[in-house]
Design an enzyme around this catalytic site. Sequence first.
Site, mmCIF file in Angstrom:
data_model
loop_
_atom_site.group_PDB
_atom_site.id
_atom_site.type_symbol
_atom_site.label_atom_id
_atom_site.label_comp_id
_atom_site.label_asym_id
_atom_site.label_seq_id
_atom_site.Cartn_x
_atom_site.Cartn_y
_atom_site.Cartn_z
ATOM 1 N N GLN A 285 4.042 7.875 1.474
ATOM 2 C CA GLN A 285 3.769 7.011 2.619
ATOM 3 C C GLN A 285 3.610 5.586 2.105
ATOM 4 O O GLN A 285 3.054 5.354 1.027
ATOM 5 C CB GLN A 285 2.518 7.466 3.344
ATOM 6 C CG GLN A 285 2.694 8.782 4.034
ATOM 7 C CD GLN A 285 1.427 9.249 4.712
ATOM 8 O OE1 GLN A 285 0.333 8.801 4.422
ATOM 9 N NE2 GLN A 285 1.586 10.175 5.628
ATOM 10 N N ASN B 65 0.390 5.831 -0.238
ATOM 11 C CA ASN B 65 -0.521 6.965 -0.115
ATOM 12 C C ASN B 65 0.312 8.236 -0.081
ATOM 13 O O ASN B 65 1.503 8.209 0.226
ATOM 14 C CB ASN B 65 -1.327 6.834 1.178
ATOM 15 C CG ASN B 65 -2.360 7.909 1.319
ATOM 16 O OD1 ASN B 65 -3.092 8.223 0.379
ATOM 17 N ND2 ASN B 65 -2.437 8.499 2.494
ATOM 18 N N ASP B 66 -0.325 9.340 -0.353
ATOM 19 C CA ASP B 66 0.226 10.664 -0.099
ATOM 20 C C ASP B 66 1.610 10.887 -0.699
ATOM 21 O O ASP B 66 2.570 11.147 0.024
ATOM 22 C CB ASP B 66 0.260 10.898 1.420
ATOM 23 C CG ASP B 66 0.420 12.359 1.781
ATOM 24 O OD1 ASP B 66 0.214 13.212 0.908
ATOM 25 O OD2 ASP B 66 0.753 12.639 2.934
ATOM 26 N N TRP C 49 0.812 -1.207 0.000
ATOM 27 C CA TRP C 49 0.000 0.000 0.000
ATOM 28 C C TRP C 49 0.851 1.266 0.000
ATOM 29 O O TRP C 49 1.842 1.351 0.713
ATOM 30 C CB TRP C 49 -0.868 -0.035 1.259
ATOM 31 C CG TRP C 49 -1.823 1.071 1.437
ATOM 32 C CD1 TRP C 49 -3.110 1.124 0.981
ATOM 33 C CD2 TRP C 49 -1.616 2.284 2.154
ATOM 34 N NE1 TRP C 49 -3.696 2.296 1.361
ATOM 35 C CE2 TRP C 49 -2.795 3.027 2.090
ATOM 36 C CE3 TRP C 49 -0.529 2.822 2.838
ATOM 37 C CZ2 TRP C 49 -2.933 4.269 2.680
ATOM 38 C CZ3 TRP C 49 -0.661 4.066 3.422
ATOM 39 C CH2 TRP C 49 -1.857 4.765 3.340
ATOM 40 N N TRP D 215 -3.753 0.249 5.041
ATOM 41 C CA TRP D 215 -3.164 1.316 5.824
ATOM 42 C C TRP D 215 -2.541 0.745 7.095
ATOM 43 O O TRP D 215 -3.090 -0.145 7.725
ATOM 44 C CB TRP D 215 -4.249 2.326 6.177
ATOM 45 C CG TRP D 215 -3.740 3.565 6.815
ATOM 46 C CD1 TRP D 215 -3.431 4.728 6.176
ATOM 47 C CD2 TRP D 215 -3.486 3.773 8.200
ATOM 48 N NE1 TRP D 215 -2.989 5.652 7.088
ATOM 49 C CE2 TRP D 215 -3.010 5.089 8.348
ATOM 50 C CE3 TRP D 215 -3.580 2.988 9.336
ATOM 51 C CZ2 TRP D 215 -2.657 5.633 9.566
ATOM 52 C CZ3 TRP D 215 -3.227 3.522 10.549
ATOM 53 C CH2 TRP D 215 -2.776 4.835 10.659
#
Length: 89
Positions: free
Chosen positions: A42, A23-24, A21, A50
């Site tokens: 991230q 993100n961001d 995973w 997450w």
Amino acid sequence: SLPGETDPYYPQFHIRPEQNWINDPNGPMYDPRHDKYHLWMQYNPHGRTWGNMSWYHTISDDLVYFKRLGVSLRNAEAYDIGGVFSGSA
């Protein structure tokens, strides 16, 4: 072989690690000394959801093709055991 070499649905121009995973995406930076672009995001090195927040690092010559450098910041210290996040309080 990497997924992109055999899977027709694997993103060809999106930044992503080999697994798990992200993100961001943030922290884009151009390094004129080495003529490289850097981008961090991230990343959960332990799963596809997450959690276990770390930062993943990539570099590029042209912002189209990226070399994966792997985890550059991980939640290994007591003060960041909840994760290494971007932003501020």
